[in-house]
Design a protein around this motif. Structure first.
Motif, PDB file in Angstrom:
ATOM      1  N   CYS A  71     -11.379   1.082  -0.014  1.00 61.25           N
ATOM      2  CA  CYS A  71     -11.037  -0.073  -0.760  1.00 61.25           C
ATOM      3  C   CYS A  71     -12.574  -0.778  -0.716  1.00 61.25           C
ATOM      4  CB  CYS A  71     -10.176  -1.170   0.111  1.00 61.25           C
ATOM      5  SG  CYS A  71      -8.438  -0.749  -0.412  1.00 61.25           S
ATOM      6  N   VAL A 125      -8.151   3.549   4.591  1.00 61.04           N
ATOM      7  CA  VAL A 125      -7.922   2.906   3.419  1.00 61.04           C
ATOM      8  C   VAL A 125      -8.633   1.753   3.250  1.00 61.04           C
ATOM      9  CG1 VAL A 125      -5.955   1.278   2.491  1.00 61.04           C
ATOM     10  CG2 VAL A 125      -5.403   3.628   3.314  1.00 61.04           C
ATOM     11  N   GLY A 158       0.686  -1.359  -0.004  1.00 64.70           N
ATOM     12  CA  GLY A 158      -0.026   0.010  -0.082  1.00 64.70           C
ATOM     13  C   GLY A 158       0.742   1.232  -0.166  1.00 64.70           C
ATOM     14  N   ILE A 172       0.365   4.052  -2.601  1.00 64.43           N
ATOM     15  CA  ILE A 172      -0.757   5.207  -2.640  1.00 64.43           C
ATOM     16  C   ILE A 172      -0.240   6.252  -1.756  1.00 64.43           C
ATOM     17  CG2 ILE A 172      -2.789   3.509  -3.205  1.00 64.43           C
ATOM     18  CD1 ILE A 172      -3.537   4.557  -0.025  1.00 64.43           C
ATOM     19  N   ILE A 184      -6.569   5.160  -4.554  1.00 62.55           N
ATOM     20  CA  ILE A 184      -7.017   3.630  -4.764  1.00 62.55           C
ATOM     21  C   ILE A 184      -8.190   3.648  -5.736  1.00 62.55           C
ATOM     22  CG2 ILE A 184      -8.532   2.221  -3.101  1.00 62.55           C
ATOM     23  CD1 ILE A 184      -7.289   3.305  -0.965  1.00 62.55           C
TER      24      ILE A 184
END
Ligand SMILES: [Zn+2]
Length: 426
Positions: A222, A218, A165, A168, A175
């Motif tokens: 997602c 996050v 991750g 990002i 995302i």
């Protein structure tokens, strides 16, 4: 011939004994070969009828090497051949591959994030270029339906994922951006802690702080976008935090069972049960040290320690030229002090374990080829059929095998998309 003579008990006994001896003699020798051969034939028949998925490889990095052509069959024995190319996918009976854009953990600074993003974009583009240049052989899939359609067209299937991750940075908007690029899962971290969560293998920072506040955002993002959350590499606490925070089921794209092989990268029984209870799936990894504890090998350990002292956490090194040099040195080290590889049987022991623990609906395959994956009997993609042969040998039905090879993972994939649709409507 006199019929009475044939029916006399002595003659009959002799005849039967002779026949039995002939039968056993004819069968005993080739029996194992015949049955292994017929098992492989059966395996190949099953593969024709289902879509097989490997949820993790690092082959995208190979694509960035100018002189490596994925449409060419590479001899698995030759140095630098890699574990996956398109002809070998066909050979091994693998339909769909998740090509992960892997970024090693670097500094958590604006410059670091920019570097990570650049690398991620390059890798995604490399996979897209590969698909475009070989469009008669392979297509890019964005969902399970695409995969089934491509299989009908007799094509191989490429999916995109991101490993770490860190790609990002601190930018949640990325995302959706990567989702729109075709990426369908993000592995939240790699071998070190990052802004999202703690890693299972961060030696510098042994305290396990789990999922961060940013990590919680996050997870939500997602869920909202339909990005699958992958907790391979995440610490135990991160795993439980993510599982609790996520509205959708999650995956471990390449992890094994810790009860079978004690390694922090593997999931405990309790974690597997919790994952399954939320409908997720554990995709068994082919990295030998996660499959079976290596036998003590002090010479190799010494050489590895020297190697680490020289390069630090070399998997995180960004510079491609230096990375290549390190990989070559690593190959040389492996030649000098060969690793005692786990076998396909050891690997299927992990599948058996998960099946005994939670049933056949929560397990799949994630090789980590070109990222360290490979066991004896399935050391590159051309040997994938051997996993199915072993499953058949252990009595798994074609229906179960189809679940393990992709249906379980596709169930999670579809569910994640459903949750995203539901969240966007509410
Ligand atoms: Zn990995």
């Amino acid at each position: 011939m006199n019929g009475d003579k044939l029916l006399r008990p002595g003659f009959l006994r002799l005849f039967l004994l002779a026949w039995l001896a002939f039968f056993l003699g004819a069968c005993r020798q080739p029996e194992t070969q015949v049955s292994a051969g017929s098992l492989e034939q059966k395996a190949r028949e099953i593969h024709k009828k289902m879509v097989t998925v490997d949820t993790h490889c690092d082959t995208a990095m190979m694509l960035l090497r100018g002189n490596w052509n994925p449409a060419e069959r590479h001899n698995p024995e030759a140095p630098g051949s890699g574990k996956i190319d398109l002809p070998r996918m066909k050979e091994g009976g693998l339909d769909a591959e998740f090509f992960a854009a892997f970024v090693g953990q670097g500094p958590r600074t604006e410059q670091g994030y920019a570097q990570a993003r650049k690398r991620t974009e390059e890798l995604i583009q490399a996979v897209k270029n590969m698909v475009q240049a070989n469009s008669s052989l392979i297509g890019l899939a964005l969902n399970p339906d695409d995969a089934y359609r491509l299989k009908k067209q007799n094509k191989l299937i490429a999916f995109l994922g991101i490993e770490n991750g860190y790609a990002i940075g601190r930018n949640l908007g990325l995302i959706k951006y990567y989702y729109d690029q075709g990426v369908r899962y993000i592995t939240l971290c790699h071998s070190s802690d990052n802004d999202i969560c703690d890693s299972s293998t961060d030696r510098a920072e042994p305290e396990d702080k789990g999922l961060s506040q940013f990590g919680r955002q996050v997870v939500r993002e997602c869920n909202r976008t339909g990005m699958i959350i992958d907790i391979s590499h995440a610490s135990d606490r991160s795993f439980y935090d993510v599982l609790e925070a996520s509205a959708a089921p999650i995956i471990a794209s390449h992890s094994c069972a810790r009860a079978v092989c004690d390694n922090p990268r593997n999931l405990t029984d309790d974690m597997i049960k919790a994952l399954a209870a939320k409908g997720g799936v554990i995709q068994i990894c082919f990295l030998s040290a996660y499959v079976k504890k290596p036998r003590p090998n002090p010479e190799r350990d010494r050489a590895l320690a020297e190697f680490r002292a020289k390069y630090g956490n070399w998997r995180n090194i960004q510079d491609e030229e230096l990375r290549r040099k390190i990989m070559e040195e690593m190959q040389e080290l492996n030649r000098k002090f060969p690793v005692d590889l786990a076998t396909v049987q050891d690997l299927v022991d992990h599948i058996d374990h998960v099946v005994r623990l939670v049933g056949v609906d929560y397990v799949g395959i994630g090789t980590d080829f070109d990222g360290g994956g490979g066991v004896k009997g399935c050391n590159d993609v051309s040997q994938m059929i051997n996993v199915t042969v072993e499953l058949l040998r252990r009595g798994y039905s074609p229906k179960d095998i189809e679940k393990i090879w992709g249906k379980n993972f596709f169930r999670v994939f579809n569910r994640v998309q459903e949750v995203a649709r539901w969240l966007s409507q509410s």
